[in-house]
Write a protein that holds these residues in place. Structure first.
Motif, short mmCIF file in Angstrom:
data_model
loop_
_atom_site.label_atom_id
_atom_site.label_comp_id
_atom_site.label_asym_id
_atom_site.label_seq_id
_atom_site.Cartn_x
_atom_site.Cartn_y
_atom_site.Cartn_z
N ALA A 157 7.62 -1.48 25.22
CA ALA A 157 7.90 -2.57 26.16
C ALA A 157 7.34 -2.21 27.54
O ALA A 157 7.29 -1.04 27.92
CB ALA A 157 9.40 -2.83 26.24
N LEU A 158 6.95 -3.23 28.28
CA LEU A 158 6.24 -3.03 29.55
C LEU A 158 7.13 -3.24 30.76
O LEU A 158 7.72 -4.30 30.93
CB LEU A 158 5.06 -4.00 29.63
CG LEU A 158 3.98 -3.83 28.54
CD1 LEU A 158 3.11 -5.07 28.48
CD2 LEU A 158 3.15 -2.60 28.79
N ASN A 159 7.21 -2.22 31.61
CA ASN A 159 7.77 -2.40 32.94
C ASN A 159 6.60 -2.51 33.92
O ASN A 159 5.43 -2.51 33.51
CB ASN A 159 8.73 -1.26 33.30
CG ASN A 159 8.05 0.10 33.28
OD1 ASN A 159 6.83 0.22 33.17
ND2 ASN A 159 8.85 1.15 33.38
N HIS A 160 6.88 -2.62 35.22
CA HIS A 160 5.80 -2.81 36.18
C HIS A 160 4.83 -1.63 36.19
O HIS A 160 3.62 -1.81 36.34
CB HIS A 160 6.37 -3.05 37.57
CG HIS A 160 6.92 -4.43 37.74
ND1 HIS A 160 7.66 -4.81 38.84
CD2 HIS A 160 6.85 -5.54 36.97
CE1 HIS A 160 8.01 -6.08 38.73
NE2 HIS A 160 7.53 -6.54 37.60
N ARG A 161 5.34 -0.42 36.05
CA ARG A 161 4.47 0.76 36.03
C ARG A 161 3.53 0.71 34.82
O ARG A 161 2.34 0.99 34.94
CB ARG A 161 5.31 2.03 35.99
CG ARG A 161 4.52 3.32 35.82
CD ARG A 161 3.80 3.73 37.08
NE ARG A 161 2.97 4.90 36.89
CZ ARG A 161 2.74 5.82 37.83
NH1 ARG A 161 3.31 5.71 39.02
NH2 ARG A 161 1.95 6.85 37.58
N ALA A 162 4.05 0.34 33.67
CA ALA A 162 3.21 0.24 32.47
C ALA A 162 2.14 -0.83 32.63
O ALA A 162 0.98 -0.64 32.23
CB ALA A 162 4.07 -0.05 31.24
N TYR A 163 2.51 -1.96 33.23
CA TYR A 163 1.51 -3.00 33.51
C TYR A 163 0.41 -2.46 34.43
O TYR A 163 -0.78 -2.71 34.22
CB TYR A 163 2.17 -4.21 34.18
CG TYR A 163 2.71 -5.26 33.24
CD1 TYR A 163 1.86 -6.04 32.48
CD2 TYR A 163 4.08 -5.49 33.14
CE1 TYR A 163 2.35 -7.02 31.63
CE2 TYR A 163 4.59 -6.47 32.29
CZ TYR A 163 3.71 -7.23 31.54
OH TYR A 163 4.20 -8.21 30.70
N ASP A 164 0.81 -1.70 35.47
CA ASP A 164 -0.18 -1.15 36.40
C ASP A 164 -1.13 -0.18 35.69
O ASP A 164 -2.34 -0.18 35.93
CB ASP A 164 0.53 -0.42 37.54
CG ASP A 164 1.24 -1.35 38.51
OD1 ASP A 164 0.96 -2.57 38.47
OD2 ASP A 164 2.07 -0.86 39.29
N ASP A 189 7.73 -7.68 27.50
CA ASP A 189 8.35 -7.20 28.73
C ASP A 189 9.59 -6.37 28.43
O ASP A 189 10.35 -6.66 27.49
CB ASP A 189 8.76 -8.37 29.62
CG ASP A 189 7.59 -9.02 30.32
OD1 ASP A 189 6.50 -8.41 30.36
OD2 ASP A 189 7.75 -10.15 30.82
N ASP A 190 9.79 -5.35 29.24
CA ASP A 190 11.04 -4.60 29.22
C ASP A 190 12.10 -5.51 29.86
O ASP A 190 12.20 -5.60 31.09
CB ASP A 190 10.86 -3.31 30.02
CG ASP A 190 12.09 -2.41 30.00
OD1 ASP A 190 13.20 -2.93 29.75
OD2 ASP A 190 11.95 -1.20 30.25
N VAL A 191 12.86 -6.19 29.04
CA VAL A 191 13.78 -7.23 29.52
C VAL A 191 14.78 -6.66 30.52
O VAL A 191 15.06 -7.27 31.56
CB VAL A 191 14.50 -7.90 28.34
CG1 VAL A 191 15.57 -8.86 28.84
CG2 VAL A 191 13.51 -8.63 27.45
N ARG A 192 15.31 -5.49 30.25
CA ARG A 192 16.31 -4.92 31.15
C ARG A 192 15.75 -4.64 32.54
O ARG A 192 16.45 -4.79 33.55
CB ARG A 192 16.87 -3.62 30.55
CG ARG A 192 17.69 -3.84 29.29
CD ARG A 192 18.32 -2.56 28.79
NE ARG A 192 19.00 -2.77 27.52
CZ ARG A 192 20.23 -3.27 27.41
NH1 ARG A 192 20.91 -3.59 28.50
NH2 ARG A 192 20.77 -3.45 26.23
N ALA A 193 14.48 -4.26 32.60
CA ALA A 193 13.87 -3.92 33.90
C ALA A 193 13.32 -5.15 34.60
O ALA A 193 13.61 -5.41 35.78
CB ALA A 193 12.76 -2.89 33.70
N ILE A 194 12.49 -5.95 33.89
CA ILE A 194 11.74 -7.02 34.54
C ILE A 194 12.54 -8.31 34.67
O ILE A 194 12.40 -9.05 35.65
CB ILE A 194 10.42 -7.27 33.78
CG1 ILE A 194 9.47 -6.10 34.03
CG2 ILE A 194 9.77 -8.58 34.19
CD1 ILE A 194 8.12 -6.23 33.36
#
Length: 268
Positions: A31-38, A69-74
């Motif tokens: 799952a993707l958080n903002h850092r993973a997207y970057d 998306d990492d639901v818990r984070a994003i």
């Protein structure tokens, strides 16, 4: 720009003219958080600019490809505010990682090794060729969160599977397995799980052996004749997401997911 040695959630490697981009958050199915997207964005910018790279293989660390998306984070955590800010600008910009991938001039092969859900399915659609493990699963589950799909689902999916089938997948959020994905043309082929990466690298080697400039211009030709202006469409998507992100239905979609219960949507 981040450097590959600074990456936390993505592994970037180049060998024999092939860049391998591996999402590496296996405990949460990548799952993707903002850092993973970057990091994903940076990987494709690097590959695009590197003359040594002729083909890109995109995959995830087992057991998943990308669960979105990492639901818990994003959507429910401390990164939500940043998402809303980007989406509610006067002229919102498309998802930067999506833009980097779709602007990339090198052929992209998605080796889909497991769940490709939400943005994960979109991510696979941003590739030029998809090869699936028999363990792969696909879903455009944005509707279940009260949202719309990103660029992959709206610009690529209808072209790949036809408008009617795309409508079904987008409107229902249904999950399909690898065999169904192959039947409808979503993936080029399905192979046993152990054979996925060898199949992806064999395809990459075949492409990399051809004249790189000719291949890159062929990709650009496909983009011009087939896919439309992804930046303009992406800006519209971001605008609509900015609206939907603030609805009661989106909040209910997130809450029901985190609480593991059926959602009750009200149209507000």
């Amino acid at each position: 720009m981040l450097k590959p040695e600074e990456f936390v959630h993505v592994i970037y490697d180049v060998k024999d003219h092939v860049a391998t981009v591996t999402l590496n958050r296996p405990k949460i199915y990548n799952a993707l958080n903002h850092r993973a997207y970057d990091e994903l964005e940076t990987s494709f910018l690097l590959a695009h600019d590197d003359a040594e790279v002729r083909v890109i293989v995109l995959t995830g660390a087992d057991p998943g490809f990308c669960s979105g998306d990492d639901v818990r984070a994003i959507m429910a955590g401390n990164e939500r505010e940043g998402s809303v800010h980007r989406l509610t600008r006067v002229k919102p910009v498309p998802t930067p990682a999506a833009t980097a991938i779709m602007d990339c001039g090198k052929p992209i092969i998605a080796a889909v090794n497991g769940a490709a859900m939400g943005w994960g399915m979109d991510l696979s659609l941003m590739a030029d060729i998809r090869i699936a493990s028999d363990k792969a699963r696909f879903s455009e589950l944005f509707v279940k969160r009260g949202l719309i799909t990103d660029l992959g689902g709206l610009t690529r999916l209808p072209l790949v599977v036809g408008v009617q089938k795309a409508a079904e997948l987008l409107f229902t959020g249904d999950i399909i397995d690898a065999a169904e994905a192959e039947r409808i043309g979503l993936v080029l082929k399905t192979v046993p799980h152990a054979e996925l990466m060898p199949a992806a690298y064999a395809m990459a080697a075949k492409i990399a052996a051809n004249p790189p400039l000719a291949v890159q211009h062929l990709k650009e030709g496909l983009r011009k004749t087939t896919y439309g202006d992804h930046r303009e469409i992406g800006s519209w998507i971001a605008h609509i997401l900015g609206i939907l992100f603030q609805t009661e239905d989106h909040k209910e979609g997130v809450a029901s997911f985190l609480e593991k219960r059926p959602a009750q949507f009200t149209g507000r």
